[in-house]
Design a protein around this motif. Structure first.
Motif, mmCIF file in Angstrom:
data_model
loop_
_atom_site.group_PDB
_atom_site.id
_atom_site.type_symbol
_atom_site.label_atom_id
_atom_site.label_comp_id
_atom_site.label_asym_id
_atom_site.label_seq_id
_atom_site.Cartn_x
_atom_site.Cartn_y
_atom_site.Cartn_z
ATOM 1 N N ALA A 10 41.254 53.601 40.315
ATOM 2 C CA ALA A 10 42.136 53.833 39.051
ATOM 3 C C ALA A 10 42.666 52.418 38.500
ATOM 4 O O ALA A 10 42.896 52.355 37.402
ATOM 5 C CB ALA A 10 43.245 55.005 39.382
ATOM 6 N N ALA A 11 43.238 51.776 39.360
ATOM 7 C CA ALA A 11 43.998 50.458 38.981
ATOM 8 C C ALA A 11 43.009 49.330 38.527
ATOM 9 O O ALA A 11 43.403 48.526 37.573
ATOM 10 C CB ALA A 11 44.951 49.848 40.036
ATOM 11 N N TYR A 12 41.675 49.448 39.125
ATOM 12 C CA TYR A 12 40.794 48.269 39.132
ATOM 13 C C TYR A 12 39.438 48.894 38.722
ATOM 14 O O TYR A 12 38.577 48.951 39.667
ATOM 15 C CB TYR A 12 40.829 47.376 40.370
ATOM 16 C CG TYR A 12 42.058 46.668 40.476
ATOM 17 C CD1 TYR A 12 42.656 45.774 39.738
ATOM 18 C CD2 TYR A 12 42.916 47.204 41.680
ATOM 19 C CE1 TYR A 12 43.889 45.003 39.935
ATOM 20 C CE2 TYR A 12 44.050 46.452 41.804
ATOM 21 C CZ TYR A 12 44.699 45.452 41.206
ATOM 22 O OH TYR A 12 45.758 44.841 41.073
ATOM 23 N N PRO A 13 39.221 49.594 37.531
ATOM 24 C CA PRO A 13 38.018 50.222 37.413
ATOM 25 C C PRO A 13 36.639 49.363 37.581
ATOM 26 O O PRO A 13 35.598 49.607 37.406
ATOM 27 C CB PRO A 13 38.085 50.919 36.060
ATOM 28 C CG PRO A 13 39.488 50.186 35.484
ATOM 29 C CD PRO A 13 40.342 49.625 36.291
ATOM 30 N N VAL A 14 36.914 48.112 37.212
ATOM 31 C CA VAL A 14 35.829 47.196 36.924
ATOM 32 C C VAL A 14 35.989 46.138 38.080
ATOM 33 O O VAL A 14 37.024 45.457 38.329
ATOM 34 C CB VAL A 14 35.619 46.515 35.707
ATOM 35 C CG1 VAL A 14 34.189 45.351 35.956
ATOM 36 C CG2 VAL A 14 35.523 47.602 34.491
ATOM 37 N N ASP A 28 35.113 35.361 46.866
ATOM 38 C CA ASP A 28 36.269 36.180 46.322
ATOM 39 C C ASP A 28 35.633 37.159 45.427
ATOM 40 O O ASP A 28 34.625 37.314 45.154
ATOM 41 C CB ASP A 28 37.005 35.045 45.345
ATOM 42 C CG ASP A 28 37.415 33.730 46.183
ATOM 43 O OD1 ASP A 28 38.185 33.909 47.264
ATOM 44 O OD2 ASP A 28 37.019 32.749 45.729
ATOM 45 N N LEU A 29 36.744 38.087 44.835
ATOM 46 C CA LEU A 29 36.356 38.960 44.153
ATOM 47 C C LEU A 29 37.229 39.070 42.824
ATOM 48 O O LEU A 29 38.415 38.589 42.936
ATOM 49 C CB LEU A 29 36.831 40.510 44.634
ATOM 50 C CG LEU A 29 36.066 40.919 45.881
ATOM 51 C CD1 LEU A 29 36.777 42.248 46.329
ATOM 52 C CD2 LEU A 29 34.505 41.308 45.605
ATOM 53 N N TRP A 30 36.446 39.457 41.809
ATOM 54 C CA TRP A 30 37.425 39.589 40.327
ATOM 55 C C TRP A 30 37.308 40.943 39.919
ATOM 56 O O TRP A 30 36.661 41.726 40.553
ATOM 57 C CB TRP A 30 36.687 38.661 39.393
ATOM 58 C CG TRP A 30 35.177 38.925 39.169
ATOM 59 C CD1 TRP A 30 34.076 38.543 39.711
ATOM 60 C CD2 TRP A 30 34.740 40.149 38.434
ATOM 61 N NE1 TRP A 30 32.693 38.941 39.226
ATOM 62 C CE2 TRP A 30 33.039 40.090 38.373
ATOM 63 C CE3 TRP A 30 35.337 41.007 37.758
ATOM 64 C CZ2 TRP A 30 32.405 40.877 37.643
ATOM 65 C CZ3 TRP A 30 34.403 41.942 36.819
ATOM 66 C CH2 TRP A 30 33.025 41.891 37.170
ATOM 67 N N ALA A 31 38.428 41.301 39.253
ATOM 68 C CA ALA A 31 38.621 42.603 38.726
ATOM 69 C C ALA A 31 38.952 42.774 37.467
ATOM 70 O O ALA A 31 39.850 41.595 36.882
ATOM 71 C CB ALA A 31 39.319 43.473 39.710
ATOM 72 N N VAL A 32 38.974 43.950 36.662
ATOM 73 C CA VAL A 32 39.544 44.117 35.361
ATOM 74 C C VAL A 32 40.355 45.309 35.745
ATOM 75 O O VAL A 32 40.048 46.410 36.131
ATOM 76 C CB VAL A 32 38.456 44.455 34.391
ATOM 77 C CG1 VAL A 32 39.078 44.659 33.167
ATOM 78 C CG2 VAL A 32 37.766 43.283 34.142
ATOM 79 N N THR A 33 41.869 45.006 35.488
ATOM 80 C CA THR A 33 42.752 46.257 35.537
ATOM 81 C C THR A 33 42.628 47.250 34.609
ATOM 82 O O THR A 33 41.880 47.057 33.495
ATOM 83 C CB THR A 33 44.006 45.660 35.464
ATOM 84 O OG1 THR A 33 44.481 45.289 34.067
ATOM 85 C CG2 THR A 33 44.391 44.641 36.591
ATOM 86 N N ALA A 34 43.014 48.503 34.870
ATOM 87 C CA ALA A 34 43.122 49.586 33.953
ATOM 88 C C ALA A 34 43.488 49.249 32.433
ATOM 89 O O ALA A 34 42.887 49.978 31.558
ATOM 90 C CB ALA A 34 43.777 50.595 34.435
ATOM 91 N N ASP A 35 44.631 48.263 32.301
ATOM 92 C CA ASP A 35 44.888 47.870 31.109
ATOM 93 C C ASP A 35 44.225 46.698 30.400
ATOM 94 O O ASP A 35 44.502 45.877 29.250
ATOM 95 C CB ASP A 35 46.383 47.594 30.823
ATOM 96 C CG ASP A 35 46.913 46.655 31.690
ATOM 97 O OD1 ASP A 35 45.958 45.854 32.620
ATOM 98 O OD2 ASP A 35 47.983 46.241 31.879
#
Length: 56
Positions: A10-14, A28-35
């Motif tokens: 829910a916090a990091y959908p991508v 490493d990982l990258w993410a896109v936050t819900a906002d």
């Protein structure tokens, strides 16, 4: 295989990886936050550091 914990969908959908983002030889990982903000999670010898690092 578990590489880390504390990364809620829910916090990091991508979430993804492009290999070594920090140049330390560890994946490493990258993410896109819900906002919509991009963050990275640094890999370590013990696994994934669950603290996101955001850019400038």
């Amino acid at each position: 295989m578990r590489i880390g914990s504390g990364i809620a969908r829910a916090a990091y959908p991508v979430l993804g990886s492009s290999g070594d983002l920090t140049g330390d030889g560890l994946a490493d990982l990258w993410a896109v936050t819900a906002d919509g903000k991009a963050v990275a999670f640094r890999g370590s010898a013990a696994g994934l550091d669950g603290t996101p690092v955001s850019g400038g």
